[in-house]
Design a protein around this motif. Structure first.
Motif: not given
Length: 112
Positions: A59-61, A64-66, A74-76, A110-112
């Motif tokens: 869900r966290l990832l 980030k993606s969406n 994401i860290d926050f 996927a790579e950032d």
């Protein structure tokens, strides 16, 4: 994820049963490590929880993606969730932690 693994194993078992004399072979060390990690990652975060460590990482990832959130965002969010919940074990602390869990179970990131 666990259902997919079990479905794949059942299909594999039927093939093995027809090609062998029902001799069950123990999984190799790498496979056993994967299954142990998968079982651990799919345990509920706490008694009665519907989310697991793996589902929270996914869900966290997905956030980030969406919404194209930077890693620091994401860290926050991860820290905010950790601060708001009484049970901290199993929750990813950073984007990197969430990414590691997903990669270990074969989810491509996927790579950032």
């Amino acid at each position: 994820m666990e259902d997919m693994v079990h479905d794949a194993l059942r299909q594999n078992e039927s093939w093995q049963a027809s090609t062998s004399n029902n001799i069950e072979e123990a999984p190799n060390e790498e496979t056993q490590r994967f299954f142990n990690f998968l079982l651990d990652a799919n345990q509920p975060l706490y008694g009665g929880a519907s989310d697991s460590k793996l589902s929270m990482c996914v869900r966290l990832l997905a956030c980030k993606s969406n919404w194209n959130i930077p890693n620091q965002g994401i860290d926050f969010i991860a820290k905010m969730v950790m601060d708001a919940t009484p049970i901290k074990s199993g929750l990813p602390k950073t984007y990197y932690d969430a990414k590691k869990v997903c990669i270990k179970v074969g989810i491509t990131i996927a790579e950032d």
